[in-house]
Design an enzyme around this catalytic site. Structure first.
Site, short mmCIF file in Angstrom:
data_model
loop_
_atom_site.label_atom_id
_atom_site.label_comp_id
_atom_site.label_asym_id
_atom_site.label_seq_id
_atom_site.Cartn_x
_atom_site.Cartn_y
_atom_site.Cartn_z
N GLU A 280 36.62 -2.92 6.37
CA GLU A 280 36.60 -1.74 5.50
C GLU A 280 38.02 -1.32 5.10
O GLU A 280 38.23 -0.72 4.05
CB GLU A 280 35.87 -0.59 6.21
CG GLU A 280 35.33 0.45 5.25
CD GLU A 280 34.33 1.40 5.91
OE1 GLU A 280 33.38 1.81 5.22
OE2 GLU A 280 34.49 1.74 7.10
N HIS A 301 27.68 -22.53 21.79
CA HIS A 301 26.43 -23.27 21.59
C HIS A 301 25.75 -22.84 20.29
O HIS A 301 24.54 -23.00 20.14
CB HIS A 301 25.51 -23.06 22.79
CG HIS A 301 26.17 -23.51 24.06
ND1 HIS A 301 26.02 -24.77 24.57
CD2 HIS A 301 27.04 -22.87 24.89
CE1 HIS A 301 26.76 -24.89 25.67
NE2 HIS A 301 27.38 -23.75 25.88
N LYS A 415 26.41 4.81 -2.09
CA LYS A 415 26.07 6.15 -1.59
C LYS A 415 25.55 7.02 -2.74
O LYS A 415 24.53 7.70 -2.61
CB LYS A 415 27.32 6.83 -1.02
CG LYS A 415 27.61 6.52 0.42
CD LYS A 415 28.70 7.47 0.92
CE LYS A 415 29.27 7.03 2.24
NZ LYS A 415 30.42 7.81 2.65
O1 PA5 Z 1 35.70 4.49 8.50
C1 PA5 Z 1 35.10 5.28 7.79
O2 PA5 Z 1 35.67 6.22 7.23
C2 PA5 Z 1 33.60 5.18 7.65
O3 PA5 Z 1 33.10 4.04 8.26
C3 PA5 Z 1 32.93 6.40 8.25
O4 PA5 Z 1 33.21 6.44 9.62
C4 PA5 Z 1 31.42 6.38 8.03
O5 PA5 Z 1 31.13 6.22 6.68
C5 PA5 Z 1 30.82 7.69 8.53
O6 PA5 Z 1 31.45 8.75 7.92
P1 PA5 Z 1 31.34 10.22 8.49
O7 PA5 Z 1 32.02 10.25 9.83
O8 PA5 Z 1 32.04 11.07 7.50
O9 PA5 Z 1 29.89 10.53 8.62
#
Ligand code: PA5
Length: 446
Positions: A280, A301, A415
């Site tokens: 990410e 394996h 989203k």
């Molecule tokens: O790393 C990130 O910012 C995302 O993976 C968030 O952790 C995830 O989308 C969850 O977001 P939030 O903590 O705002 O619910």
């Protein structure tokens, strides 16, 4: 301290598939630029570095309250708000629910079957719920929170308000508003800290304390790792070197798949946590490195054949554990069966370590680059080191790629379309877009 052995990344060992020491030294100039960005705190999200020096009494007090008053601890969150806590739980307290209380349930999806199961196993009368969301607006976490809010109130009445602990932004968002309106217990994720860099904030530390682990040990490990990673010189900075090696493997050898292979069951969730932060943070602007989580010896394996003889696009990263903390001797049974008796008298840790070493060597012989992170023992202190090592490496590597390692613009469109489908105000156009696409969606189905 954890160590990084990168011998099998070097041309002296694996020939032309490897990197030369001079290439790494010549890269120091570029590394210095990335280092300067970190040092000067070029981006506010580098606030994750301040977490190492936080005070923990508030977290400890809430955890004590949870331990003393409840038998089940249910964590609701997703992405960075769940993967870190799960990595801590599994590494430090494997098989936790079979032997200790409070039992821990991490619900990080909206699969109805899973939540039904959790609700049938965890008596809500004795459950505390930790809702974690930095933004306070993530649909998955919001939905599960709303369900638990309703269920807990049905079972506990007014007492339910004392069973929610909300971990969110200190000032903004829906969750903070609910905390203020209902006087709920809460912990804050500092404003600059984004989800996937938040494991060493109350996001991970509360769970650590709930399962009886001193969160200061995690922080101490992270601080010691930070001390080891202050110099820009790559050969003196393991976190920067790790990122640089993988960056150079991508740029110079076209190897852009990074496989993390811990040789410990309890570190598998850590490799899933790593995959999130690596993917990410770095996957954007048509750049990035593809991580995938694996497990030794199990995947020898399953995947090893591909690593040995498949496309030359991967780098293997092993995690070797020096001391498993417990061991089992293989007994001297079946002495007459030569094919088995060679194992007698050895221990399981000898076998797993031999397999790890053999896999490293086999890959090196096949000129496949691999490196090894050596962990002395799996405990909170070394886990803190690992978290910080990977977080710092990721931020640094993002700066090498000249991208922002803290945002995730590619996640937003999905989203928004979901919001449109679920009828959220302001997303009416997105709903129309989905409806228009639906006709085409089913055109090629057999
Ligand atoms: O790393 C990130 O910012 C995302 O993976 C968030 O952790 C995830 O989308 C969850 O977001 P939030 O903590 O705002 O619910």
């Amino acid at each position: 301290m954890i160590e990084l052995n990168f011998s099998n990344m070097m041309d002296e060992i694996i020939g032309r598939s490897g990197l030369s020491e001079s290439t790494i030294k010549d890269f120091n100039k570029t590394a210095e630029n990335a280092h300067a960005k970190i040092k000067k705190r070029l981006r506010p999200e580098l606030a994750f570095l301040d977490l190492l020096y936080q005070d923990t009494p508030e977290i400890k007090n809430i955890a004590k309250y949870i331990r003393e008053n409840t038998e089940n601890f249910l964590l609701l969150g997703i992405g960075g708000s769940a993967l870190g806590p799960r990595a801590i739980l599994e590494a430090i307290s494997p098989f936790h629910n079979l032997q200790r209380k409070p039992r821990v349930f991490i619900y990080d999806n909206v699969d109805p079957r899973t939540l039904k199961n959790i609700l049938s196993f965890a008596d809500l009368k004795t459950t505390s719920v930790n809702v974690i969301s930095k933004s306070g607006s993530t649909a998955e976490t919001a939905a599960s929170f709303m369900i638990l809010w309703d269920e807990m109130k049905k079972v506990l009445g007014g007492e339910a308000f004392r069973r929610f602990i909300i971990t969110t932004d200190p000032e903004k968002g829906n969750l903070r508003r609910i905390v203020n309106e209902h006087c709920l217990m809460s912990l804050s994720i500092p404003p600059g800290v984004v989800g996937r860099y938040s494991v060493l904030s109350p996001v991970g530390l509360l769970l650590a304390e709930v399962i009886g682990t001193d969160s200061n040990e995690l922080l101490k490990g992270a601080r010691d790792m930070h001390e080891k990673c202050t110099e820009p010189d790559l050969l003196k900075n393991p976190a920067y070197l790790f990122g640089t090696l993988l960056y150079l493997m991508d740029k110079e050898k076209k190897r852009n798949i990074d496989v993390l292979v811990p040789y410990a069951d309890s570190l598998k969730p850590l490799s899933e946590w790593f995959c999130q932060i690596w993917a990410e943070s770095l996957g954007k602007e048509d750049k990035g490195l593809t991580p995938y989580p694996s497990l030794g010896t199990t995947d020898q394996h399953s995947q090893l054949q591909l690593w040995m003889e498949g496309p030359e696009d991967k780098v293997l990263i092993f995690i070797r554990v020096r001391d498993y903390g417990s061991d089992i001797k293989i007994p001297g049974v079946f002495k007459e069966v030569e094919g088995l008796s060679y194992l007698s008298g050895h221990t399981l840790s000898e076998l797993i370590m031999a397999e790890e070493e053999a896999t490293e060597l086999a890959l090196a012989k096949a000129k496949r680059p691999n490196m090894t992170i050596i962990v002395p023992e799996i405990n909170a202190y070394h886990l803190g080191q690992l978290f910080h090592f990977f977080e710092l490496s990721t931020a640094f590597t993002g700066f090498l790629y000249e991208i922002n390692p803290f945002n995730q613009p590619g996640v937003e469109e999905g989203k928004s379309l979901t919001y449109g489908m679920m009828g959220k105000k302001g997303y009416e156009e997105k709903r129309k877009e989905v409806e228009a696409q639906r006709a085409k969606r089913d055109r090629w189905v057999i």
